[in-house]
Design an enzyme around this catalytic site. Structure first.
Site, PDB file in Angstrom:
ATOM      1  CE  LYS B 113      -2.712   3.010   2.825  1.00 43.80           C
ATOM      2  NZ  LYS B 113      -3.511   3.377   4.167  1.00 43.80           N
ATOM      3  N   GLY B 174      -8.110   9.958   9.684  1.00 38.40           N
ATOM      4  CA  GLY B 174      -8.256  10.114  11.062  1.00 38.40           C
ATOM      5  C   GLY B 174      -9.367  11.241  11.292  1.00 38.40           C
ATOM      6  CB  ALA B 205      -7.922   7.891   4.353  1.00 34.64           C
ATOM      7  N   GLY B 206     -10.900   8.455   6.227  1.00 34.76           N
ATOM      8  CA  GLY B 206     -11.885   9.061   6.728  1.00 34.76           C
ATOM      9  C   GLY B 206     -12.983   8.515   7.251  1.00 34.76           C
ATOM     10  CG  ASN B 227      -5.428   1.788  11.819  1.00 36.03           C
ATOM     11  OD1 ASN B 227      -5.956   1.485  12.718  1.00 36.03           O
ATOM     12  ND2 ASN B 227      -4.216   2.155  11.691  1.00 36.03           N
ATOM     13  CB  THR B 228      -8.302   6.470  12.735  1.00 35.73           C
ATOM     14  OG1 THR B 228      -7.088   6.527  12.449  1.00 35.73           O
ATOM     15  CG2 THR B 228      -8.231   7.159  14.232  1.00 35.73           C
TER      16      THR B 228
END
Lengths: 288, 288, 288, 288
Positions: B113, B174, B205-206, B227-228
């Site tokens: 990635k 995040g 993301a986001g 992830n976050t």
């Protein structure tokens, strides 16, 4: 059984004296055939079905009775007053439903989804007739689940009148627009759960896609009731699965406590990465 | 195994030579402890984990290596270049990851990635450095999954350079804002899947809540990487379950074909009710 | 005088027997001083002010009467029943307002803005008490402008009871959230203007910024009523100007007929550029 | 002259060495006739027009030159490179524009709106070719106003290369979707105005209605550039007025400092009403 229905993750939904494992309640109308309906209902994971009990709605064009196509051992039936446009009709229809379900010895005989609409054009709820019918049905011993607009003042009044659950619309019946006014749903929750966190608030109507169901549940409502979104999807079976997952996604997401929204997040330090600085995780009961 | 991964309902996700059962790819950073991480990863249902392979990110403050806490038989590893702010660093880090995974005889050694950021303040992708690094890594034999903005022109260029997958951001890393610009994601899909419907487009993301994942999948992307949203949720375990359900909800909802949105729907006729007038349901292959 | 009030561009707003040049109606409460209020009212361009006529609201802490600070030759006063939480109080207050304005020989003596709220916590309208008060006031000869929720069914009922104008809330009073549910406003317009295109529908409450006013007007409502957005802005004078412009922007934008929304627009041909292929422009009366 | 352009209310917009009274820049393409264009331009209140200077765009099908229909004493011309799909063409076209305007002794000879698109299908900007052309044109002495995506990283890079203004798209050219990603516009403003609050940031493209213009200005951008929204409106003249008002509405609303958004506002006390408790109003310079 899904992991989300284990006691570690969630509690069952209680509405009056009824206890439901799934937080999704599904309608039984508008399906192409009873056979597609049967498969979709099963895939939805729901254990509570709402059925229109006006006589003309129980039978299909071939004279078949919808109740013969529903496994009464598997599902709790929730009779509804669909097709009623004033309090008197709604009350009469509710009583008719009670008779039918008593005849079937179905536990759904003691509750009803009250649906009292303003007109056939928009299918919007009639607030005043709904208030009148709710009061009458409560007096008559029903556990009343009230379909209503998202107006928090009407919602609170219905609870004051003795409703067992209040079910604000996300958007008009069959519109597929999802939750048009999350602000109103939040105020409904404030009003209805103030000092009474277990009082059931269920979004009823307007859902179009699985994300709508997740959004509703993330607001903190206790369940979602839907029909058209599955029955009129191009593929009702996949949509039934989607809605099952959507309800669990939204419920778990709500209980988990999401991260805050930020314009952006910064890399706080070179060490930021593997191990974060967030507070210790809490592992607590389902109600937050 | 979930019903949604049966051939009747969906196909597995193919990215280059890799085949994934789950459409959710999860990161391994920012968890409170490795133990919480392990449980969350398992509950997420994912079979592909992305790991930051810069040396300082592999170890926690106690000197423990994250790779010792991941079941390599269960998960395919996707090394990432987190922490890189130019093409040269990103390429070097990708090669480092390949070495490490080759040492582990992990099948993830041949892909990466690519994450090449503009600054530590906003963590936005650097489009030009990403293009340079992508070209270099493709030449070097990598299957490159490119994290990028939602700019469709950059996304198409990355595919032209040989990327195995393009992964537009829903919103900044995040930030928890979900899909800020569905229009751009739609144009990315038009550009990238034109004549090549299986080319993988993954929102990376986001994401903040499960509904964001469902919304992304309903747009037609092939998967979501996050992830976050799990690691920093108040309760990462429930959120891991939420994300698992969210991805299945959105995927099924997309494949099912939702009802159209309307200002309102009318009761079409007195007969409207049990049996609808919609066209015969289609029961077809996953790709629409 | 603004170009938008010339007959070529627009018609004046008629509410019952009253004719207003500006489509912005502004409140007179919550200002820091009467002097700031005076300047803001003038800059807003409005020629109709609504005034709370309960006695305790007419006087400031220094015992000064707000009516002494309003140029009665310039503005039409619209008495309102702010501070009333049931129909009886609202009716009594409306009559008090009539007396006061008759004493001033002000033409606003024959109309009233009916505001009947559910509680002091959310300041939401009380639908049932509003219906009761509206009926009573109409019988009593008032031209009644009814503040209400955005529920189209209640809105239609108010018109049926004889209201001179219906004024749905965009969002709760003072919330600054703008138009939370454009779908409901659209259905209100369908219900209220069906066969009666000149019936006035005015968004009352919830506006926070000038863009909210423009959005409301673009939906097709006839005017906007606001107070807090100007009075509590950091700079009420600039905000008064902003609101004046916002109402004209939205009104003209609505009458002009906007371009359709598209995912993207293509360059149709090399000739595309200076001269377009759109249909001949129409230059017609204000009502579309 | 509008009140908003008085020094008490606002400052003029400075872009490089140019000073503009209106914050609205309008295009001259796509009008039905030159005559409608002339009227619309005048009603828009703009004093800066952008003109496509590729030869095939200067002339209409009757061989008439658009420049003969523009009052050069009234308007500053901003030549643009519409129709260019790579840096080389854009640079060449910019130089052509300079020649033409020098021939007309027009002050617009020293600046250019750089527009370098990726393809004719979506008309999205080409980020890399835009960077290349910007650098070249700055070296060549131009004051360059760069049309670009809303990607903050590209926007910042354009400023670093010497752009006189950066002009992110609200949404694709001609799409009428307004500001699709306010978050990105906000980060652009953070990046570009950090330590340099007067650096001009202008939303270019995507606007459909006057409310879109107001929304853009409320985000804090310095101006808006648009064309299709007026030229292709059903009634371009009314829409020109709408856009004039929209830009003033949004600018004043931004400078005024809006009230915060709340779920709802409560009646704080019985005294709440005429006189508020907000801090003393500030009456300060335009920049906040």
């Amino acid at each position: 059984m899904s992991v989300v229905t284990t006691p570690q993750f969630d509690q069952p939904l209680k509405i009056g004296t009824h206890v439901l494992k799934s937080r999704l309640i599904v309608g039984t109308g508008k399906y192409e055939t009873f056979e597609v309906m049967q498969q979709a209902l099963e895939l939805s994971g729901s254990d509570c079905l709402t059925v229109a009990v006006r006589r003309e709605r129980l039978y299909d064009p071939h004279g078949r009775n919808i109740l013969d196509y529903i496994d009464l051992d598997r599902y709790t039936l929730l009779p509804n007053t669909a097709g009623c446009y004033n309090a008197r009709d709604a009350v009469r229809t509710a009583r008719l439903g009670r008779e039918i379900l008593e005849g079937l010895e179905n536990p759904g005989a003691d509750w009803v989804k009250l649906e009292c609409l303003a007109d056939t054009k928009t299918l919007l709820p009639h607030p005043v007739e709904t208030l009148i019918a709710c009061e009458e049905l409560v007096k008559d011993g029903f556990q009343v689940l009230c379909y209503t607009t998202d107006d928090p003042v009407i919602a609170r009044r219905l609870k004051d009148l003795g409703a067992a659950a209040v079910m604000p619309a996300g958007s008009p019946i069959g519109s597929g627009q999802g939750i048009l006014n999350p602000n109103n749903i939040r105020i409904c929750l404030e009003y209805l759960k103030d000092g009474d966190p277990d009082f059931p608030v269920i979004v009823d109507a307007g859902v179009g896609a699985a994300s709508d169901v997740a959004v509703a549940m993330e607001l903190g409502v206790d369940g979602v009731l839907l029909n058209t979104a599955i029955a009129h999807a191009e593929d009702p079976l996949r949509m039934a699965v989607a809605m099952k997952c959507g309800i669990e996604a939204g419920r778990m997401s709500h209980l988990a406590g999401r991260i805050p929204k930020r314009l952006y997040a910064s890399a706080s330090s070179p060490e930021e990465g593997v191990i974060g600085q967030k507070p210790a995780p809490r592992w607590e009961a389902a109600h937050d």
